[in-house]
Write an enzyme that holds these catalytic residues in place. Sequence first.
Site, PDB file in Angstrom:
ATOM      1  N   TRP A 135       0.829  -1.186   0.000  1.00 43.94           N
ATOM      2  CA  TRP A 135       0.000   0.000   0.000  1.00 43.94           C
ATOM      3  C   TRP A 135       0.879   1.258   0.000  1.00 43.94           C
ATOM      4  O   TRP A 135       0.705   2.192  -0.749  1.00 43.94           O
ATOM      5  CB  TRP A 135      -0.844  -0.089   1.262  1.00 43.94           C
ATOM      6  CG  TRP A 135      -1.946   0.889   1.398  1.00 43.94           C
ATOM      7  CD1 TRP A 135      -2.793   1.315   0.426  1.00 43.94           C
ATOM      8  CD2 TRP A 135      -2.335   1.540   2.599  1.00 43.94           C
ATOM      9  NE1 TRP A 135      -3.685   2.186   0.945  1.00 43.94           N
ATOM     10  CE2 TRP A 135      -3.440   2.347   2.290  1.00 43.94           C
ATOM     11  CE3 TRP A 135      -1.869   1.520   3.913  1.00 43.94           C
ATOM     12  CZ2 TRP A 135      -4.070   3.119   3.235  1.00 43.94           C
ATOM     13  CZ3 TRP A 135      -2.516   2.283   4.849  1.00 43.94           C
ATOM     14  CH2 TRP A 135      -3.594   3.070   4.508  1.00 43.94           C
ATOM     15  N   HIS A 428     -10.272  17.471  61.527  1.00 47.91           N
ATOM     16  CA  HIS A 428      -9.152  17.856  60.672  1.00 47.91           C
ATOM     17  C   HIS A 428      -9.497  19.118  59.874  1.00 47.91           C
ATOM     18  O   HIS A 428      -8.762  20.110  59.908  1.00 47.91           O
ATOM     19  CB  HIS A 428      -8.817  16.688  59.731  1.00 47.91           C
ATOM     20  CG  HIS A 428      -7.714  16.978  58.778  1.00 47.91           C
ATOM     21  ND1 HIS A 428      -6.455  16.444  58.895  1.00 47.91           N
ATOM     22  CD2 HIS A 428      -7.676  17.752  57.667  1.00 47.91           C
ATOM     23  CE1 HIS A 428      -5.700  16.881  57.918  1.00 47.91           C
ATOM     24  NE2 HIS A 428      -6.414  17.666  57.138  1.00 47.91           N
ATOM     25  N   GLU A 429     -10.647  19.086  59.167  1.00 48.31           N
ATOM     26  CA  GLU A 429     -11.028  20.257  58.364  1.00 48.31           C
ATOM     27  C   GLU A 429     -11.288  21.458  59.270  1.00 48.31           C
ATOM     28  O   GLU A 429     -10.911  22.587  58.939  1.00 48.31           O
ATOM     29  CB  GLU A 429     -12.254  19.967  57.496  1.00 48.31           C
ATOM     30  CG  GLU A 429     -12.065  18.862  56.450  1.00 48.31           C
ATOM     31  CD  GLU A 429     -10.824  19.011  55.574  1.00 48.31           C
ATOM     32  OE1 GLU A 429     -10.464  20.169  55.240  1.00 48.31           O
ATOM     33  OE2 GLU A 429     -10.194  17.990  55.248  1.00 48.31           O
ATOM     34  N   HIS A 432      -8.144  23.292  59.974  1.00 49.48           N
ATOM     35  CA  HIS A 432      -7.757  24.233  58.908  1.00 49.48           C
ATOM     36  C   HIS A 432      -8.583  25.515  59.023  1.00 49.48           C
ATOM     37  O   HIS A 432      -8.052  26.621  58.965  1.00 49.48           O
ATOM     38  CB  HIS A 432      -8.037  23.630  57.525  1.00 49.48           C
ATOM     39  CG  HIS A 432      -7.131  22.503  57.131  1.00 49.48           C
ATOM     40  ND1 HIS A 432      -5.766  22.600  57.149  1.00 49.48           N
ATOM     41  CD2 HIS A 432      -7.412  21.258  56.642  1.00 49.48           C
ATOM     42  CE1 HIS A 432      -5.242  21.455  56.711  1.00 49.48           C
ATOM     43  NE2 HIS A 432      -6.219  20.620  56.400  1.00 49.48           N
TER      44      HIS A 432
HETATM   45 ZN    ZN Z   1      -5.960  18.774  55.470  1.00 52.10          ZN
END
Ligand code: ZN
Length: 598
Positions: A135, A428-429, A432
């Site tokens: 081809w 945890h949050e 923050h």
């Molecule tokens: Zn964190």
Amino acid sequence: MSRSPRGSRRRRGALLALIAAALGATVVVVVLLSRRTSDDIPPTRGLAALQEDLDAGDVETVTLADSTGTAHVKLEDGTTYDVRYPDGFGPDLTADLLEAGIDVEVEERPAEPPLWADLLVRIGPLLVVFGLLGWLLLRRGGLLGGIMSVRRNRSAGDIPDTRFGDVAGLPEIVDELREIVSFLEDPARFLRLGARVPRGVLLTGPPGTGKTLLARAVAGEAGVPFIAISGSDFVEMFAGLGASRMRNLFDDARKAERAIVFIDEIDAVGKARVGQPSNGASEERENTLNQLLVELDGFTQDETVFVLAATNRPDVLDPALLRAGRFDRTLEVPTPDRRGREEILAVHARAVPGAGRLDWGTVAASTPGMTGADLANIVNEAAILAARRGHETVEEGDMLDAVGVVTMGPERRSRVLNERDRRISAWHEAGHVVCALVQTEAPVPHRVSIVPRGRAGGVTWLLPDDNDLLTLRQARAQLVVALGGRAAEERLMEGDMTHGAASDLKNATQLARRMVVEFGMTDLGLASFEPEDLQLSPYSTDVHTAVQTTLDEAMTRARTFLTEHAPLLTSVSGLLLERETLDSADLADLRAQAEAVA
Ligand code: ZN
Ligand code: ADP
């Protein structure tokens, strides 16, 4: 640039049809062969059945196909059946059978196909390879033109309905491009004045900043066909194909008389040529690039084809491309700033019921670094969320959650946290959030959630402030916020901790490290260190100590804040456990609480 005559094109078509038919036939035969009819397949029984027949002395022969873990059993009365046995059980089974005085045969391969079929299966791939080679050779003689023209006609020449109004936040660039539109609309006016109009404009900038959009808008505004190709389409093309494809592209454009040719990722073909081409691939690329240069130079004054190209690597382009008469203008398409982001969001929100009413300013503020494509994605995601939630129009919650989906991956509600993990996550949050709320220099938290997303158990979104320059106090405050999650865990778990702070620690360490080695913000001094310097051990030990000290100081501050604001920490984590997600209004209330205490 005459192409091969009609007659040979028809012959070519017949030949291709023949090849296709032959390949099709091969596939059918192979498929048929690999299917056994249902009467061929003996029933499968358990090992116990074999044991029974052995005990009864009914077994005539057993053929073991160890590769598939199957024993084909034939009884004295002619019945056959298969028994599957566990991996590695073959030798035991053989011993048992021999002991029982049974004739054991071993089958090497499952069901021997007839010789001719075997040959076909073995030689088939070779045939295909030879077919392709043939081809290619034929193509060298120009035989592939037929296929090429089919491909070309499909892509050539739609007039986009994109307008400059669809492009947001790039007013200067749009202004520049308007000139091209007026040239395309009324070339005579320009030529009468003897103006030299640029042939090509190079758009540079990161992916998703709207380069393709701009090019389409130019074609749409001028009402001319948009003929597009991507440099990556040329990569790994068969020898000679790239150049002819390039030629065909420009042939199409010239046929249309007025057109925009758009070459995306032009760096893929337009990389600087270095010395002698060392291999087929780079020789091929060079041919393609040369053809592009030929095409760019080949325009006559009265041809009104305009070429736009896009790249995010202008530095690697062959300088020849940037010479006068080629891409003699470069427009830099930047990642949008905050206002640009807001405008882009607004443009896309127009198309979504309800979205136009919403205030996208917060989203714009919380998405620094995002491109137009990301922002379009956020609006789209908001519409999807609204639809999924059965809302008539997009609501504020859909909008805010969409940011989360695009930045952090979709919520994984299916990943149900157990009560212990939910509690730890909430603390945890909350850690923050509290550290962010109580420090004036810290970024403002505007949303927090303990619904798992991607790999994260929870997320606190912070609003970076408008300033570009990071001060020492801001950097320190950021570290405290980043470590606040771990500090809260320690309090809740009485000194124990989880691995959930890993990515916080990574971010904090990165920042602390830059403060030490790049920003001269610590006691280690003003020296800026190159990565090579840090390979030398005296430096690397000092740097390591300085980074550690910076982090330790931040951790101590985080602990102190959480002790001082213990009631706030309790109420934030309590609210999170109850509602899972707190929005900016909730957080504003909490901030007011924090200020009342202070
Ligand atoms: Zn964190
Ligand atoms: P590029 O070609 O620079 O990689 P695109 O033009 O393909 O980027 O952008 C992808 C999509 O992102 C566009 O179709 C559009 O929906 C959106 N987009 C990007 N930049 C903008 C912008 N400045 N204004 C409006 N939409 C944009």
